[in-house]
Design a protein around this motif. Structure first.
Motif, PDB file in Angstrom:
ATOM      1  N   THR A  60       0.847  -1.188   0.000  1.00 51.02           N
ATOM      2  CA  THR A  60       0.000   0.000   0.000  1.00 51.02           C
ATOM      3  C   THR A  60       0.887   1.244   0.000  1.00 51.02           C
ATOM      4  O   THR A  60       2.112   1.162   0.037  1.00 51.02           O
ATOM      5  N   ARG A  61       0.252   2.409  -0.029  1.00 53.10           N
ATOM      6  CA  ARG A  61       0.999   3.663   0.000  1.00 53.10           C
ATOM      7  C   ARG A  61       1.720   3.886   1.319  1.00 53.10           C
ATOM      8  O   ARG A  61       2.657   4.687   1.400  1.00 53.10           O
ATOM      9  N   ARG A  62       1.300   3.191   2.357  1.00 57.92           N
ATOM     10  CA  ARG A  62       1.898   3.349   3.677  1.00 57.92           C
ATOM     11  C   ARG A  62       3.105   2.425   3.873  1.00 57.92           C
ATOM     12  O   ARG A  62       3.714   2.421   4.933  1.00 57.92           O
ATOM     13  N   THR A  64       6.740   1.377   3.927  1.00 58.01           N
ATOM     14  CA  THR A  64       8.030   2.045   4.018  1.00 58.01           C
ATOM     15  C   THR A  64       9.086   1.007   4.391  1.00 58.01           C
ATOM     16  O   THR A  64       8.766  -0.146   4.743  1.00 58.01           O
ATOM     17  N   GLU A  65      10.327   1.421   4.330  1.00 55.15           N
ATOM     18  CA  GLU A  65      11.414   0.521   4.744  1.00 55.15           C
ATOM     19  C   GLU A  65      11.294   0.183   6.223  1.00 55.15           C
ATOM     20  O   GLU A  65      11.605  -0.938   6.649  1.00 55.15           O
ATOM     21  N   ARG A  66      10.797   1.126   7.018  1.00 50.11           N
ATOM     22  CA  ARG A  66      10.597   0.891   8.441  1.00 50.11           C
ATOM     23  C   ARG A  66       9.531  -0.180   8.669  1.00 50.11           C
ATOM     24  O   ARG A  66       9.666  -1.029   9.559  1.00 50.11           O
ATOM     25  N   VAL A  67       8.469  -0.165   7.874  1.00 48.51           N
ATOM     26  CA  VAL A  67       7.422  -1.179   7.984  1.00 48.51           C
ATOM     27  C   VAL A  67       7.987  -2.553   7.668  1.00 48.51           C
ATOM     28  O   VAL A  67       7.749  -3.536   8.389  1.00 48.51           O
ATOM     29  N   ARG A 132       7.449 -10.551  -2.272  1.00 51.24           N
ATOM     30  CA  ARG A 132       7.818 -10.898  -3.637  1.00 51.24           C
ATOM     31  C   ARG A 132       7.207  -9.929  -4.647  1.00 51.24           C
ATOM     32  O   ARG A 132       7.884  -9.465  -5.570  1.00 51.24           O
ATOM     33  N   ALA A 133       5.918  -9.636  -4.450  1.00 52.12           N
ATOM     34  CA  ALA A 133       5.250  -8.703  -5.369  1.00 52.12           C
ATOM     35  C   ALA A 133       5.880  -7.320  -5.287  1.00 52.12           C
ATOM     36  O   ALA A 133       6.112  -6.661  -6.313  1.00 52.12           O
ATOM     37  N   SER A 134       6.194  -6.861  -4.058  1.00 52.21           N
ATOM     38  CA  SER A 134       6.798  -5.545  -3.892  1.00 52.21           C
ATOM     39  C   SER A 134       8.200  -5.503  -4.497  1.00 52.21           C
ATOM     40  O   SER A 134       8.584  -4.524  -5.153  1.00 52.21           O
TER      41      SER A 134
END
Length: 274
Positions: A60-62, A64-67, A132-134
Motif C-alpha cells: 500500500t501507499r503506507r 516504508t522501509e521501516r514497515v 515478492r510482489a513488492s
C-alpha cells in the motif's frame, strides 16, 4: 472423548489431589514450567497480532522501509519464540508421573500452541507473497530507470560540456541504480530467510501435531476410566439404596413380629391370671 467431559475435567480444581499419592501429587516444578510456557505463548500471540497489522501495510501507499523492517523483526522474534516453546512442550511431553489434571494442562498448552503457530504460518506466507510482489515492482521500476540514461545520451551529441554533464548524470543515475539493486537483493535474501523459517516451523508443527494425537488417545483412556468410575459409583449407590430398603423392610417385619409376640404373651398371661 466427549468435549463436555474434557471441559469439565479441565475446569476441576487441582487441590483435591492427595499429597501421598504419586499419581495425583502436585508437582511445583511442572506448574512453574507450564505457567512460564503459557506466559511466553501469550506474548507470541501479541506478536502475531502486531505482525498482522504490519503485513497489511505492505503493498500500500503506507509501505516504508521501516514497515518492512518491523515485519522482518517480528517474524524473526516470533519464529524463535515458537521454536523455544516447542522445545519446552517436548520436555513437558516427556514429564514423568503426571496426574489427570496435569495431563489436561499439557494437552491444553499443545492445542493453544498449535492454533497460534498455524496463524503465524499463514502470516508468514502472506508476508512472502507481498514481499515478492513488492520486490518485483521495485525491480521493474529499476530496470526502467537504468534504461533512461542511454535514451537521454542519444539525444545529445557534439559539444564537450554537454557530454560532461551527461556523464555526470549517468554516473549519478548508476549509483542510484546500484543502491536500489542492493536493496532489492537484500529483500530477496530476506524472503529466502522467511521461507527457510517456514520450513523449520513446519517440522515443529508436525512434531506438536503428533504429540496432540498421542495425548488425545491418552485422554480418551482417562475419559473412559472416569466414565467407568462414574458408572461404578452410580451402581454402588443403587445397590446401597436397595440394601437400605431391604434392611428397613426387615426391621419393620421384626417390629411386627415382636408386637404380635407381645400381644400373644399378654393374652396368655391374662388367661392364666383369670
Amino acid at each position: 472423548m466427549s468435549f463436555d467431559h474434557s471441559s469439565n475435567l479441565e475446569s476441576q480444581p487441582t487441590n483435591w489431589r492427595r499429597e501421598d499419592d504419586p499419581e495425583f501429587s502436585d508437582d511445583p516444578e511442572f506448574r512453574r514450567f507450564t505457567s512460564d510456557l503459557n506466559d511466553k505463548l501469550f506474548g507470541l500471540t501479541s506478536n502475531v497480532s502486531r505482525l498482522s497489522s504490519q503485513i497489511a501495510l505492505i503493498g500500500t501507499r503506507r509501505e516504508t522501509e521501516r514497515v518492512r523492517e518491523r515485519v522482518r523483526d517480528l517474524i524473526d522474534e516470533t519464529s524463535n519464540g515458537f521454536k523455544e516453546i516447542g522445545d519446552g512442550l517436548k520436555r513437558v511431553s516427556a514429564w514423568h508421573d503426571l496426574g489427570p489434571a496435569q495431563r489436561f494442562t499439557q494437552s491444553k498448552l499443545n492445542r493453544e500452541f498449535q492454533a497460534s503457530l498455524t496463524e503465524f504460518q499463514v502470516l508468514q506466507r502472506t508476508a512472502i507473497e507481498k514481499e515478492r510482489a513488492s520486490a518485483a515492482t521495485a525491480r521493474a521500476a529499476l530496470e526502467d530507470q537504468s534504461g533512461s540514461p542511454s535514451q537521454g545520451q542519444s539525444q545529445y551529441g557534439g559539444q564537450q560540456q554537454q557530454q560532461q554533464e551527461q556523464e555526470q548524470l549517468r554516473l549519478a543515475s548508476q549509483d542510484e541504480v546500484d543502491f536500489q539493486e542492493s536493496l532489492i537483493i537484500e529483500r530477496e535474501s530476506e524472503i529466502r530467510n522467511i521461507e527457510q523459517s517456514v520450513g523449520e516451523l513446519n517440522e515443529l508443527f508436525r512434531d506438536v501435531a503428533h504429540m496432540v494425537h498421542e495425548q488425545g488417545e491418552q485422554l480418551d483412556v482417562i475419559d473412559h476410566n472416569v466414565v467407568g468410575v462414574l458408572d461404578d459409583t452410580r451402581g454402588a449407590d443403587t445397590e446401597l439404596r436397595t440394601a437400605h430398603r431391604h434392611q428397613k423392610a426387615a426391621r419393620n417385619k421384626a417390629c411386627c413380629l415382636l408386637l404380635i409376640l407381645a400381644v400373644v404373651l399378654v393374652v396368655v398371661l391374662l388367661a392364666v391370671l383369670l
